[in-house]
Design a protein around this motif. Structure first.
Motif, PDB file in Angstrom:
ATOM      1  N   THR A 133       0.817  -1.199   0.000  1.00 31.98           N
ATOM      2  CA  THR A 133       0.000   0.000   0.000  1.00 31.98           C
ATOM      3  C   THR A 133       0.858   1.258   0.000  1.00 31.98           C
ATOM      4  N   VAL A 134       0.285   2.318  -0.588  1.00 32.06           N
ATOM      5  CA  VAL A 134       0.999   3.585  -0.648  1.00 32.06           C
ATOM      6  C   VAL A 134       1.235   4.142   0.751  1.00 32.06           C
ATOM      7  N   LEU A 135       0.240   4.037   1.640  1.00 31.08           N
ATOM      8  CA  LEU A 135       0.413   4.562   2.993  1.00 31.08           C
ATOM      9  C   LEU A 135       1.555   3.866   3.710  1.00 31.08           C
ATOM     10  N   SER A 136       1.643   2.551   3.558  1.00 26.49           N
ATOM     11  CA  SER A 136       2.735   1.822   4.191  1.00 26.49           C
ATOM     12  C   SER A 136       4.074   2.272   3.635  1.00 26.49           C
ATOM     13  N   LYS A 137       4.135   2.420   2.322  1.00 28.66           N
ATOM     14  CA  LYS A 137       5.381   2.895   1.708  1.00 28.66           C
ATOM     15  C   LYS A 137       5.730   4.292   2.211  1.00 28.66           C
TER      16      LYS A 137
END
Length: 551
Positions: free
Chosen positions: A335-339
């Motif tokens: 996920t983008v948020l995790s990245k």
């Protein structure tokens, strides 16, 4: 040294700030207040919201006090000097609501005080160690609403004020009129010229320059939002936004989403850039502080438990549901948020080193900026599909055009013709857009924008349990017919599509009114913008370099 500069502070999602950034995170309360006003869709409520946009209320409070006595300050007092004074003990409303404020309040001088000066601006310190509360001193636009005169957390109207190592002075001020806000949602854009364009050796800043090159004015966001508030014509060298024929109900979408995706989005970038600036100056405390502030403004103060808050974190965690790129419980590795939060951690780690690795931190910052574009693109794709298939009201047009305006400068940097195609499909007043044309124009520039098909995902129909027609994720970076400015030509390339189905959090409403190039801008405005460009090379360092103590 240890990970923390001082002591540990509450986490922001998975991020552990090394400084207290509670006050910065409370800017989301300003946006929440504005949204509640514009939802009424009346002229009077819109006016209230505009005042709050300009004056603020929850973040960055300061007091303008007067030194009592004919001689003023007896000696020079440097910017950032710690200040102590008593709270406004006579205030009754705060007591009635059970507000707990320490008897002694702290602050810092906002600028150098010269010998003989009688007027001093003091920025309040947060009187707590929490990331999700705000100073209980109603300042800024709150002064226009008598029911909000909570001033228990303000300095007392008169008394003694101690300046660390500089003496004690008698002072007085008007509690209801002289408490204001130096941090406002409008200033995120209106001060962009000095903060991101003409701010020294590293300016213009990398991502901001793309927006300036597109709109050719530094305060493009504020001009757009103010024009929406006032239902007038925002004029740009490239792109005009005419709100004069729009209803209040339609322009409210442009206001809220313009604030979030133009002003707040770029302010997060600005704080990261400041962190890198201070890193290269060898100023670790301010470097880490600004990095922490970027995360605080990205997430906001209301991010806690399963509540995702109100700012960019909330937008990203909402739109990823529609595109099957997030996880309801914990973010997956894809996920983008995790990245993003992994990279926030990495950047902070680099700057906390005894000899901060500024070059590495800068590369991390660049990749964060690239990833921050993904929720904007997802929102634009969703808006294009809704307009093309479901409804095409003025409200939907405002939503779609608002999001387009936040994305188009990034596309224009890679391929101006693709940006023009997206604009022609999504502009206000256009016929129902060709969703496939918009999607393909975006995908042709993913490589240049340094994002992937798997980052963006596809617009999913949960009722039918399949992607909407023509809205499935791409599996390649389509060929870009013209050279890109950054990242080379966009040649076709297979990209693995990694999708994680996730549960629900909310509905995105994020989009921005973009306009077509017009030649109706006044000669004065054009001359001013030309002067700005010519002055960039000779610009002195920004004022925040003048002192290592930053408010």
């Amino acid at each position: 040294m240890s990970r923390s500069l001082q002591s540990s502070y509450p986490k922001i999602f998975t991020y552990e700030p090394a400084s207290l950034v509670a006050d910065q995170s409370c800017i989301d309360l300003d946006l929440s207040y504005i949204q509640k006003r514009v939802e009424h869709a009346t002229v009077s409520k819109m006016k209230d919201a505009e005042i709050f946009y300009r004056k603020g209320g929850f973040s960055g409070a300061y007091a303008k006090v007067e030194i009592i006595g004919p001689d003023g300050a007896a000696a020079f007092i440097p910017k950032g000097t710690p200040v102590i004074a008593s709270k406004n003990a006579e205030e009754e409303i705060g007591k009635e609501f059970g507000i707990n404020v320490p008897d002694t309040l702290h602050g810092k001088t906002m600028e150098d005080v010269q010998t003989g000066d009688t007027e001093i601006r003091i920025a309040y310190d947060s009187p707590h160690n929490l990331q999700n509360q705000y100073l209980k001193c109603d300042a800024g636009a709150f002064q226009l609403e008598s029911q909000h005169d909570v001033t228990l957390g303000c300095f007392d109207a008169k008394g003694q004020m101690e300046f660390e190592n500089m003496g004690v002075y008698n002072y007085s001020y008007n509690v209801l009129e002289d408490n204001k806000n130096y941090r406002t949602l409008q200033k995120f854009s209106s001060e962009a010229e000095s903060e991101m364009l003409m701010c020294g050796e590293r300016c213009p800043h990398r991502t901001f320059e793309k927006y300036f090159n597109y709109y050719e004015i530094p305060d493009y966001g504020d001009r757009f939002i103010t024009s929406a508030f006032q239902q007038t014509h925002a004029r740009y060298v490239r792109g005009n936004a005419d709100f004069s024929s729009y209803s209040v109900n339609a322009v409210k979408e442009a206001v809220i989403n313009g604030i979030l995706y133009l002003n707040v989005w770029m302010h997060v970038v600005n704080q990261m850039e400041k962190a890198i600036d201070f890193c290269f100056l060898g100023d670790k405390p301010n470097s880490v502080r600004h990095w922490d502030q970027s995360v605080a403004v990205f997430a906001g103060s209301m991010l806690k438990g399963k509540e995702t808050g109100f700012l960019l974190f909330d937008a990203a965690s909402t739109i990823c549901i529609d595109f099957m790129t997030c996880n309801a419980e914990t973010t997956s590795e894809f996920t983008v948020l995790s990245k993003l939060f992994n990279k926030f951690d990495q950047g902070q780690s680099e700057m906390l080193k005894d000899r901060g690795s500024c070059d590495s931190a800068q590369l991390i910052k660049d990749s964060i900026e690239d990833l921050m574009a993904v929720p904007l693109i997802q929102g634009l794709l969703r808006a294009a599909y809704v307009r093309s298939r479901e409804q095409d009201s003025s409200t939907e047009q405002a939503r779609g055009a608002t999001l387009a305006a936040a994305v188009l400068p990034l596309v224009h940097h890679c391929n101006p013709s693709d940006a023009e195609e997206i604009y022609s499909e999504m502009k206000i007043g256009s016929a129902k857009p060709d969703f496939v044309a918009v999607k393909q124009a975006l995908e042709r520039n993913y490589k240049c924008m340094k994002i992937s098909c798997s980052d963006v995902g596809g617009y999913y129909n949960f009722d039918a349990e399949e992607y909407y027609k023509n809205a499935a994720p791409c599996t390649f970076a389509a060929a870009n017919p013209s050279p890109s400015i950054q990242g080379g030509n966009n040649t076709g390339k297979t990209v693995a599509v990694v999708l994680i189905l996730i549960g629900a959090i909310g509905v995105i409403s994020a989009y921005f009114l973009f306009a077509r190039r017009k030649k109706s801008m006044s000669e004065i405005e054009l001359h001013r913008d030309q002067n700005i460009r010519e002055a960039i090379k000779e610009a002195p360092p920004s004022s925040y370099f003048k002192s290592k103590t930053i408010i």
